[in-house]
Write an enzyme that holds these catalytic residues in place. Structure first.
Site, PDB file in Angstrom:
ATOM      1  N   SER A 293      -1.969   1.956  -0.975  1.00 33.50           N
ATOM      2  CA  SER A 293      -0.729   2.225  -0.339  1.00 33.50           C
ATOM      3  C   SER A 293      -0.436   1.288   0.791  1.00 33.50           C
ATOM      4  CB  SER A 293      -1.061   3.717   0.292  1.00 33.50           C
ATOM      5  OG  SER A 293       0.300   4.375   0.908  1.00 33.50           O
ATOM      6  N   ASN A 294       0.703   1.878   1.634  1.00 31.92           N
ATOM      7  CA  ASN A 294       1.071   0.951   2.704  1.00 31.92           C
ATOM      8  C   ASN A 294       1.332   1.878   4.037  1.00 31.92           C
ATOM      9  OD1 ASN A 294       3.895   2.059   2.906  1.00 31.92           O
ATOM     10  ND2 ASN A 294       3.882   1.261   0.738  1.00 31.92           N
TER      11      ASN A 294
END
Ligand code: C5P
Length: 396
Positions: free
Chosen positions: A207-208
């Site tokens: 993810s980020n």
């Protein structure tokens, strides 16, 4: 955009939050005056309210002071909006009956332009048919309601349920909604926000750090301006904004499906989500044991949702975001071209003040002719409104 808000404090335990409501309204740029019912002053003090509002508080005793002013008329004329918070069952009943026997109901009878009620009472009282009938009568007269929410109640051993006053920040959001010009009235706006998660197994993902704040700010701003808003959100810690259809998704593939399903009826699409570009080639159903010192992951590309939207854009206005660590304007412009966008908003992720999760941001807007417009550092909500101003010019 600011306006004049009369906060009318009713006599419930939630009146202890009234000074905070005043403060939050003032921070949001509103001019605030306070009216306190006699019972409100059993819970909070005139001194606290006068101190935070910087003005004398309108009270029952002050009403009949021989000042030569007709206080209830003056207040009704001064206010762009009256927020009754907390509002008790008795306040609702007196107002629904059109009584003008105390300062609050006299002000309401004198016809301020907008009235918003923030009820606060025990869930059994809120559910009472007489209370609900009064709510219905007030709504029929154009009054609006903010809440109540469900939650913990005053009183020992009381079960939680609907009846809790909204928090001060949420009340300010309702005020802002009611005081904003509806230049997007009826427009259908689709916004995406937040990161996506691409799972390797049930507990691990790629993810980020996107917080979703920019996209949520756009969704709220569009709602306040009268749009019908759908917000397709990846996992975030943010509350669902009221008055917005929120669709929660996890992966890029799920976001694609949710967006495509709503695309046909959208007129404006703002793709603020930080969609993951890669996902693990396989997703395991069970958590994998950590064996060995090295592990190779095979990644495959996620669908480029925005490129797909751009390929069948029709009359829609399509806005993308770009987050670059270098060669920002050139790379963003190339994306605008490739994805067939009307506007791209370049972020500056390496600038600590406007990085992921910050309250503020700055953006460079780039249009298909290559023209740029820099939106300087400001709260995300302010930038969201400026972005919508720009989109409106494109729509015309
Ligand atoms: O190509 P890049 O990811 O830099 O483009 C960013 C824009 O494209 C953003 O508006 C983002 O929401 C969108 N995007 C998308 N699907 C992807 C990747 C990005 O819609 N798989």
């Amino acid at each position: 955009m600011a306006g004049r808000v009369l906060l009318a404090v009713g006599g419930g335990a939630a009146a202890i939050k009234a000074p905070l409501i005043v403060r939050r309204l003032a921070e949001a740029g509103y001019r605030v005056r306070v009216l306190a019912t006699e019972r409100a002053l059993a819970f909070t003090t005139e001194l606290a309210l006068a101190t935070v509002s910087g003005r004398p508080v309108a009270t029952e005793t002050g009403w009949f002071a021989p000042s030569g002013r007709v206080l209830h008329l003056e207040l009704a004329e001064w206010a762009d909006l009256v927020l009754v918070a907390p509002a008790t069952a008795a306040d609702l009943a007196r107002a629904a009956a059109g009584l003008a026997e105390d300062l609050l109901t006299a002000v309401l009878t004198a016809g301020p332009p907008r009235v918003v009620w923030a009820p606060a009472m025990n869930p059994r009282m809120w559910a009472d048919p007489a209370v609900q009938a009064n709510v219905g009568r007030l709504k029929a007269r154009g009054h609006a309601f903010a809440g109540p929410a469900s939650g913990a109640m005053a009183g020992v051993g009381e079960a939680p349920g609907p009846g809790r006053m909204l928090e001060p920040e949420e009340l300010v959001e309702h005020v802002r909604y009611h005081l904003t010009d509806k230049d997007y009235a009826g427009r259908r706006v689709l916004v995406t926000a937040g990161p996506t998660r691409e799972h390797l197994d049930p507990v691990r993902f790629l993810s980020n750090p996107s917080s979703g704040k920019m996209g949520y700010a756009v969704a709220r701003a569009a709602r306040d301006r009268g749009a019908r808003v759908v917000l397709v959100s990846g996992p975030t810690a943010l509350e669902d904004p009221f008055g917005v259809e929120v669709v929660r998704v996890e992966s890029a593939e799920a976001m694609r499906e949710a967006v495509l399903a709503r695309y046909p009826s959208a007129e404006v699409v703002v793709m603020a989500a930080a969609v993951a570009d890669w996902r693990p080639a396989e997703r395991r159903d069970e958590k994998e044991a950590k064996l060995g010192e090295e592990k190779h992951l095979r990644l495959v590309r996620t669908p480029d949702i925005l490129a797909e939207l751009g390929a069948r854009k029709g009359d829609r206005v399509l806005v993308g975001f770009a987050m670059e660590t270098h060669a920002g304007p050139e790379r963003a412009f190339e994306k605008l071209r490739r994805k067939n966008l009307d506007l791209i908003c370049l972020n500056y992720p390496t600038d600590p003040e406007t990085a992921f999760g910050a309250e503020e941001n700055r953006l460079l807007l780039i249009d298909p002719s290559g023209r740029t417009e820099a939106l300087g550092r400001a709260p995300k909500r302010v930038l969201a409104d400026r972005l919508l101003d720009r989109v409106r010019r494109i729509m015309q």
